[in-house]
Motif scaffolding. Sequence first.
Motif, PDB file in Angstrom:
ATOM      1  N   VAL A 163       0.841  -1.217  -0.055  1.00  0.00           N
ATOM      2  CA  VAL A 163       0.053   0.060  -0.074  1.00  0.00           C
ATOM      3  C   VAL A 163       1.004   1.011   0.050  1.00  0.00           C
ATOM      4  N   ILE A 164       0.799   2.006  -0.973  1.00  0.00           N
ATOM      5  CA  ILE A 164       1.536   3.391  -1.090  1.00  0.00           C
ATOM      6  C   ILE A 164       0.583   4.531  -1.264  1.00  0.00           C
ATOM      7  N   SER A 165       0.692   5.452  -0.802  1.00  0.00           N
ATOM      8  CA  SER A 165      -0.045   6.757  -0.945  1.00  0.00           C
ATOM      9  C   SER A 165       0.559   8.006  -0.230  1.00  0.00           C
ATOM     10  N   THR A 166       0.089   9.123  -0.769  1.00  0.00           N
ATOM     11  CA  THR A 166       0.216  10.198   0.191  1.00  0.00           C
ATOM     12  C   THR A 166      -1.116  10.490   0.918  1.00  0.00           C
ATOM     13  N   PRO A 167      -1.250  10.983   1.998  1.00  0.00           N
ATOM     14  CA  PRO A 167      -2.424  11.091   2.910  1.00  0.00           C
ATOM     15  C   PRO A 167      -3.436  12.067   2.420  1.00  0.00           C
ATOM     16  N   LYS A 168      -4.483  11.669   2.629  1.00  0.00           N
ATOM     17  CA  LYS A 168      -5.733  12.832   2.180  1.00  0.00           C
ATOM     18  C   LYS A 168      -6.878  12.666   3.237  1.00  0.00           C
ATOM     19  N   GLY A 169      -6.871  13.424   4.556  1.00  0.00           N
ATOM     20  CA  GLY A 169      -7.788  13.043   5.191  1.00  0.00           C
ATOM     21  C   GLY A 169      -7.872  11.917   6.039  1.00  0.00           C
ATOM     22  N   SER A 215      -1.997  26.408  -0.869  1.00  0.00           N
ATOM     23  CA  SER A 215      -2.529  26.491   0.722  1.00  0.00           C
ATOM     24  C   SER A 215      -1.822  25.526   1.736  1.00  0.00           C
ATOM     25  N   ASP A 216      -1.663  26.217   3.108  1.00  0.00           N
ATOM     26  CA  ASP A 216      -0.834  25.247   4.004  1.00  0.00           C
ATOM     27  C   ASP A 216      -1.513  24.071   4.232  1.00  0.00           C
ATOM     28  N   GLU A 217      -2.656  23.929   4.224  1.00  0.00           N
ATOM     29  CA  GLU A 217      -3.178  22.470   4.424  1.00  0.00           C
ATOM     30  C   GLU A 217      -2.704  21.491   3.144  1.00  0.00           C
ATOM     31  N   MET A 218      -2.587  21.952   1.956  1.00  0.00           N
ATOM     32  CA  MET A 218      -2.436  21.179   1.038  1.00  0.00           C
ATOM     33  C   MET A 218      -0.798  20.680   1.267  1.00  0.00           C
ATOM     34  N   LEU A 224       4.325  16.795   3.750  1.00  0.00           N
ATOM     35  CA  LEU A 224       4.574  16.566   5.041  1.00  0.00           C
ATOM     36  C   LEU A 224       3.973  15.590   5.496  1.00  0.00           C
ATOM     37  N   CYS A 225       3.198  14.796   4.785  1.00  0.00           N
ATOM     38  CA  CYS A 225       2.479  13.558   5.347  1.00  0.00           C
ATOM     39  C   CYS A 225       1.805  13.586   6.396  1.00  0.00           C
ATOM     40  N   GLU A 226       0.823  14.650   6.639  1.00  0.00           N
ATOM     41  CA  GLU A 226      -0.101  15.028   7.603  1.00  0.00           C
ATOM     42  C   GLU A 226      -1.407  14.520   7.329  1.00  0.00           C
ATOM     43  N   PHE A 227      -2.250  13.863   8.265  1.00  0.00           N
ATOM     44  CA  PHE A 227      -3.599  13.525   8.164  1.00  0.00           C
ATOM     45  C   PHE A 227      -4.415  14.726   8.506  1.00  0.00           C
ATOM     46  N   VAL A 228      -4.767  15.754   7.483  1.00  0.00           N
ATOM     47  CA  VAL A 228      -5.395  16.910   7.869  1.00  0.00           C
ATOM     48  C   VAL A 228      -6.901  16.253   8.459  1.00  0.00           C
ATOM     49  N   ASP A 229      -7.175  17.066   9.542  1.00  0.00           N
ATOM     50  CA  ASP A 229      -8.463  16.575   9.958  1.00  0.00           C
ATOM     51  C   ASP A 229      -9.950  17.190   9.149  1.00  0.00           C
ATOM     52  N   GLU A 230     -10.639  16.280   8.707  1.00  0.00           N
ATOM     53  CA  GLU A 230     -11.904  16.375   7.916  1.00  0.00           C
ATOM     54  C   GLU A 230     -12.957  17.171   8.653  1.00  0.00           C
ATOM     55  N   ALA A 231     -13.002  17.144  10.212  1.00  0.00           N
ATOM     56  CA  ALA A 231     -14.103  17.491  10.825  1.00  0.00           C
ATOM     57  C   ALA A 231     -14.592  18.685  10.420  1.00  0.00           C
ATOM     58  N   GLU A 232     -13.792  19.944  10.219  1.00  0.00           N
ATOM     59  CA  GLU A 232     -14.176  21.133   9.809  1.00  0.00           C
ATOM     60  C   GLU A 232     -14.486  21.728   8.405  1.00  0.00           C
ATOM     61  N   ALA A 233     -14.257  20.697   7.548  1.00  0.00           N
ATOM     62  CA  ALA A 233     -14.488  20.884   6.121  1.00  0.00           C
ATOM     63  C   ALA A 233     -15.797  20.835   5.904  1.00  0.00           C
ATOM     64  N   PHE A 234     -16.147  21.812   5.131  1.00  0.00           N
ATOM     65  CA  PHE A 234     -17.572  21.951   4.706  1.00  0.00           C
ATOM     66  C   PHE A 234     -18.044  20.894   3.558  1.00  0.00           C
ATOM     67  N   LEU A 373      -8.621  22.703  -7.901  1.00  0.00           N
ATOM     68  CA  LEU A 373     -10.250  22.615  -7.925  1.00  0.00           C
ATOM     69  C   LEU A 373     -10.457  21.719  -6.398  1.00  0.00           C
ATOM     70  N   ARG A 374      -9.913  20.756  -6.369  1.00  0.00           N
ATOM     71  CA  ARG A 374     -10.308  19.858  -5.160  1.00  0.00           C
ATOM     72  C   ARG A 374      -9.722  20.633  -3.900  1.00  0.00           C
ATOM     73  N   GLU A 375      -8.727  21.471  -3.944  1.00  0.00           N
ATOM     74  CA  GLU A 375      -8.261  22.015  -2.623  1.00  0.00           C
ATOM     75  C   GLU A 375      -9.150  23.398  -2.451  1.00  0.00           C
ATOM     76  N   ASP A 376      -9.601  23.961  -3.487  1.00  0.00           N
ATOM     77  CA  ASP A 376     -10.631  25.041  -3.158  1.00  0.00           C
ATOM     78  C   ASP A 376     -11.612  24.432  -2.895  1.00  0.00           C
ATOM     79  N   LEU A 377     -12.316  23.395  -3.265  1.00  0.00           N
ATOM     80  CA  LEU A 377     -13.640  22.927  -2.963  1.00  0.00           C
ATOM     81  C   LEU A 377     -13.576  22.589  -1.222  1.00  0.00           C
ATOM     82  N   HIS A 378     -12.481  22.021  -0.914  1.00  0.00           N
ATOM     83  CA  HIS A 378     -12.364  21.401   0.599  1.00  0.00           C
ATOM     84  C   HIS A 378     -11.795  22.508   1.316  1.00  0.00           C
ATOM     85  N   SER A 379     -11.515  23.661   0.983  1.00  0.00           N
ATOM     86  CA  SER A 379     -10.745  24.867   1.871  1.00  0.00           C
ATOM     87  C   SER A 379     -11.821  25.314   2.700  1.00  0.00           C
ATOM     88  N   VAL A 380     -13.094  25.374   2.385  1.00  0.00           N
ATOM     89  CA  VAL A 380     -14.059  26.365   3.058  1.00  0.00           C
ATOM     90  C   VAL A 380     -14.543  25.680   4.126  1.00  0.00           C
TER      91      VAL A 380
END
Length: 443
Positions: A163-169, A215-218, A224-234, A373-380
């Motif tokens: 299994v290989i990947s960059t993190p995404k939430g 964005s800093d989140e991206m 930096l391979c951090e799992f950014v918390d999805e709880a606040e993402a609209f 586009l993905r980051e803009d949609l997720h940034s709100v």
Amino acid sequence: MSARKYLGRKPLLLSYQQRMLKAISEHKYSIFMYARQTGKSFAVALWAVLRALEKSNHLVAIISPTERQSKELMEKVKRHVEFLKVVGAEYGEKFFEDAKISVLEVKFPNGSRIVGLPANPDGVRGLTGDVVLEEAAFFQDGFKVYQAIFPSITRSKDYKLVVISTPKGKLNLFYHLWTSSENNDLWYREKLTIYDAVAEGLDVDVEVLKKGIPSDEMWRSEYLCEFVDEAEAFIPYELIQFCEAEDVREKDIRKLQGEIFIGVDIGRRHDYTAIAIVEKLGDVLYLRNMEILKQVPFSEQFAILRHLAGYARKMAIDETGIGMQLAEELTRLYGELKIIPVYFTAKAKEEMATRLKTKFQDRLIRIYPDPDLREDLHSVRKVVTEAGNIRLESVSDDGHADRFWALALAVHASSGEERKIFVPPCFVSPRREGLTYGLNQLV
């Protein structure tokens, strides 16, 4: 030909890539969280080729999020095969000359195969052999894919799962596998940030790279391979990804056959305007293109919008601030039935954003895969103020999420709801009782 001769060529692999190949060879289950642009797909493609070389009548299945990504990884496989042909000739070996190469499959003379497959649960069911889950955080139906392939891996103690990947939430298969494999002796785990990779020889100017990340989140997630918390993402990544599809984009508006709705967000911070062009087919909205006008003079923006409005059934335009003049001029040309000016109040933004999110939840919208586009949609983010009011904010660098609001405006234009025009409260003339002025009305 031995794998040692191939791996011994120093320019080919960096130390962490060699470590990856060694770890996969020694463990049945291995998971790698590597930053973007570190060569993880290159290394795992090489491992697949070496594995096919070592074992006869063996299958290595590489599963990627989409068919396009499967083709891209198989291209890396093919480049390794072509390289081996050259290296093999130097040692008088012709094993790879008879390899049969197609778009998503390589067949070797010893009966082994490498196949590339998109992450479709039905398409991967019944595989028997090694399985590589490439960019597993981006699988649309990750848990169903895992459920379909896991029995095949456990059928033999010699089969491997990579299994290989960059993190995404945190709402995806990769996060589940990464966290559940912690302190689990069955798994080999390795995390590699962009700084780690540079320390081990990757030739990248990190500071220049960072300046190009929107964005800093991206940056934290993909480098930096951090799992950014999805709880606040609209709109969480999971919803966005469910509605991403290949072959959605069409830049030529003249080729569209359905009803066209356009949303225009006027940039006020970084001098760029976002234009979302949406086609409605049945009940589904398709984002055909997102035009970005950077530092384009007002007169040229107006000319572009005037041209596009001619193809649209409706165009919703942000009339806040400098957008007011554009909205007025377009309304004068095309009328109020086509042009919908929208003033960005907190209430209007919440209503449009909620309507957009509902489209994603109901899977009644399709967008093309695009990182910006993905980051803009997720940034709100939906924020509750101390006074108890709801406010929508963006965590993007410019703080505005222009693509998000352009798409929200296009969805608003397609909603078919009549617009309310608010005028001053009606009053009664003291001289002529019963005569009313300034009536509220719907247009």
